[in-house]
Enzyme design. Structure first.
Site, short mmCIF file in Angstrom:
data_model
loop_
_atom_site.label_atom_id
_atom_site.label_comp_id
_atom_site.label_asym_id
_atom_site.label_seq_id
_atom_site.Cartn_x
_atom_site.Cartn_y
_atom_site.Cartn_z
CG HIS A 207 -0.24 0.35 2.49
ND1 HIS A 207 0.44 -0.58 3.21
CD2 HIS A 207 -0.09 1.53 3.16
CE1 HIS A 207 0.97 -0.02 4.29
NE2 HIS A 207 0.67 1.26 4.28
C1 UD1 Z 1 -2.07 5.96 5.11
C2 UD1 Z 1 -0.79 6.55 5.67
C3 UD1 Z 1 0.30 5.48 5.71
C4 UD1 Z 1 -0.18 4.23 6.45
C5 UD1 Z 1 -1.51 3.75 5.85
C6 UD1 Z 1 -2.06 2.60 6.66
C7 UD1 Z 1 -0.41 8.93 5.13
C8 UD1 Z 1 0.35 9.89 4.29
N1 UD1 Z 1 -0.28 7.64 4.84
O1 UD1 Z 1 -1.80 5.57 3.77
O2 UD1 Z 1 1.45 5.98 6.38
O3 UD1 Z 1 0.78 3.23 6.31
O4 UD1 Z 1 -2.47 4.84 5.88
O5 UD1 Z 1 -2.94 1.83 5.90
O6 UD1 Z 1 -1.08 9.33 6.04
N2 UD1 Z 1 -9.07 4.74 0.54
C9 UD1 Z 1 -10.32 4.18 0.45
N3 UD1 Z 1 -10.99 3.90 1.61
C10 UD1 Z 1 -10.46 4.14 2.84
C11 UD1 Z 1 -9.20 4.70 2.92
C12 UD1 Z 1 -8.52 5.00 1.77
O7 UD1 Z 1 -10.85 3.95 -0.65
O8 UD1 Z 1 -11.14 3.84 3.85
C13 UD1 Z 1 -8.32 5.00 -0.71
C14 UD1 Z 1 -8.58 6.41 -1.29
O9 UD1 Z 1 -8.55 6.30 -2.68
C15 UD1 Z 1 -7.37 7.17 -0.83
C16 UD1 Z 1 -6.28 6.12 -0.82
O10 UD1 Z 1 -6.92 4.91 -0.44
O11 UD1 Z 1 -7.07 8.25 -1.66
C17 UD1 Z 1 -5.15 6.41 0.13
O12 UD1 Z 1 -5.64 6.63 1.46
P1 UD1 Z 1 -4.81 7.57 2.46
O13 UD1 Z 1 -5.41 7.53 3.79
O14 UD1 Z 1 -4.60 8.92 1.87
O15 UD1 Z 1 -3.39 6.91 2.49
P2 UD1 Z 1 -2.97 5.39 2.74
O16 UD1 Z 1 -2.34 4.91 1.49
O17 UD1 Z 1 -4.10 4.64 3.29
N1 UDP Z 2 -3.88 -5.37 8.83
C1 UDP Z 2 -5.17 -5.88 8.96
N2 UDP Z 2 -5.84 -6.27 7.84
C2 UDP Z 2 -5.31 -6.17 6.59
C3 UDP Z 2 -3.98 -5.65 6.47
C4 UDP Z 2 -3.31 -5.25 7.60
O1 UDP Z 2 -5.68 -6.00 10.08
O2 UDP Z 2 -5.99 -6.53 5.62
C5 UDP Z 2 -3.16 -4.95 10.04
C6 UDP Z 2 -1.80 -5.59 10.22
O3 UDP Z 2 -1.91 -6.84 10.88
C7 UDP Z 2 -1.07 -4.55 11.03
C8 UDP Z 2 -1.63 -3.25 10.53
O4 UDP Z 2 -2.88 -3.57 9.91
O5 UDP Z 2 -1.37 -4.68 12.40
C9 UDP Z 2 -0.71 -2.62 9.53
O6 UDP Z 2 -1.37 -1.56 8.90
P1 UDP Z 2 -0.96 -1.03 7.45
O7 UDP Z 2 -0.22 -2.07 6.73
O8 UDP Z 2 -2.20 -0.51 6.85
O9 UDP Z 2 -0.07 0.24 7.77
P2 UDP Z 2 1.46 0.46 8.24
O10 UDP Z 2 1.76 -0.43 9.38
O11 UDP Z 2 2.33 0.20 7.04
O12 UDP Z 2 1.49 1.90 8.58
#
Ligand code: UD1
Ligand code: UDP
Length: 360
Positions: A207
């Protein structure tokens, strides 16, 4: 001791997991916590599921910020959070990790002279192109209490001149794993549902913006998965919504892969524990693989969790398809992992320190 009035802000999936452990300890110590969800993550399987499964109290407020560009998201949270901080007048603000929600809230609190408590402080990838690196550095530098998960994090802060109120407490995500791993074993049906045999499949999550937003990197990573799948390796991929969109945009084939929606935390713990190998660019998943003693391949060029690499259980493979495949085939982790730092009591340490240091 008078109970503290704490304002906690969460917004993204890993923050719900981290907060669950600390909220439990705050509540046992009798402190008052007001929880704000920024709404950065909003799909049920990226948000609500975690509150329910982890018994995290429903947020008192959801700012409903949603998705957007970095400046939009950060700026809107900054604007929206201000009057809640003024109205609540908390003894401190609790923030987690390195998302846009973390930075926006830390900045707002610091400008209002409210003590910022940063859980998971001091992590560095030394890659300022990562949005998370900017969020971490700035949050750490406006924080009044910095709770580090590792000795390396403490050293990183020292190098930047941040030494006051820096505490090595271990990893609250380890607390969450300890609190939930048995529950996952008892309650999760994901292995049966997907008809998996333990150790007969690999698990992958992707992601990170550096991978999803660059078609060359994303295509290369998925072509590595396809090569492995054609060699008979079953790869289960709980797909982050960001990656789902990118795959559609870049027209990437998922033909031989087992792609599923994001799974709940208990399902994820079970999938991780029973996997043969984990391939990921997630910070949390790298650590969980290490704690479960599952060999992992990190699909990035650097990691904040260098301990996992030094131990030989995590290999940094970047995004090159042939390198990923060759690392997969030659994985030979050394000694079993030991978690010297973590004992499941990190959240309790954080709460004890706050109880003693902050006077309400
Ligand atoms: C964010 C964090 C990242 C973290 C991740 C955990 C920032 C800059 N990044 O990244 O550090 O590792 O969360 O998962 O804050 N979207 C949906 N539904 C949702 C959420 C997101 O469709 O419920 C889609 C949208 O198109 C959105 C994209 O995912 O634009 C990215 O979501 P965003 O929260 O901006 O960043 P993450 O990639 O989730
Ligand atoms: N996780 C989850 N379901 C999923 C993918 C990840 O519960 O489908 C959990 C995972 O076990 C970990 C956390 O989400 O505890 C990690 O989050 P993510 O990878 O979104 O973000 P990051 O840790 O890179 O910020």
């Amino acid at each position: 001791m008078k109970p503290l009035n704490i304002l906690t802000v969460v917004g993204a999936r890993p923050q719900f997991i981290k907060a669950a452990a600390v909220t439990r300890s705050l509540s046992s110590a009798g402190h008052k916590e007001y929880i704000i969800h920024t709404g950065q993550h909003y799909d049920a399987d990226m948000s609500e599921t975690f509150f329910k499964e982890l018994n995290l109290p429903a947020p008192d407020v959801n700012l409903g910020i949603g998705s957007g560009s970095h400046c939009q998201q950060t700026g809107q949270i900054l604007l929206e959070i201000e009057h809640f901080i003024i109205n609540q007048n908390p003894d401190c603000m609790l923030v987690y990790g390195d998302t846009n929600s973390t930075l926006a809230v830390a900045l707002a609190a610091a400008k209002l002279n409210v003590a910022v408590v940063h859980v998971e402080a001091g992590l560095r990838s030394f890659n300022k192109k990562m949005p998370e690196e900017i969020n971490r550095i700035l949050t750490d530098h406006v924080s009044s209490f910095l709770f580090c998960p590792s000795q390396i994090a403490v050293k990183n802060l020292k190098r930047e001149g941040v030494i006051k109120n820096v505490y090595l407490v271990g990893d609250v995500m380890y607390d969450s794993v300890m609190q939930n791993v048995d529950l996952a074993e008892r309650n999760s049906r994901i292995i049966e549902k997907l008809k998996l045999k333990p150790k007969s499949y690999s698990l992958a999550t992707i992601h990170r913006a550096e991978n999803t937003d660059d078609p060359r990197r994303l295509k290369s990573i998925f072509s590595a998965f396809e090569i492995l799948a054609k060699d008979g390796i079953k790869i289960i991929i709980p797909l982050h919504p960001r990656t789902k969109k990118a795959i559609r945009t870049f027209n990437i084939s998922l033909m031989n892969l087992h792609v599923i929606n994001p799974v709940s935390y208990l399902d994820m713990l079970n999938l991780e524990k029973n996997a043969r190998v984990i391939l990921t660019d997630s910070g949390g998943v790298q650590k969980e693989a290490y704690w479960f003693g599952i060999p992992s391949i990190t699909l990035r060029d650097e990691t904040e969790w260098v301990e996992t690499v030094e131990s030989g259980w995590n290999v940094l493979a970047g995004c090159d398809a042939l390198r990923i495949v060759s690392v997969f085939k030659s994985l030979e982790p050394g000694q079993p992992v030991s978690c010297k730092l973590n004992d499941g009591l990190s959240a309790e340490r954080i709460v004890n320190i706050l109880s003693n240091k902050i006077k309400s």
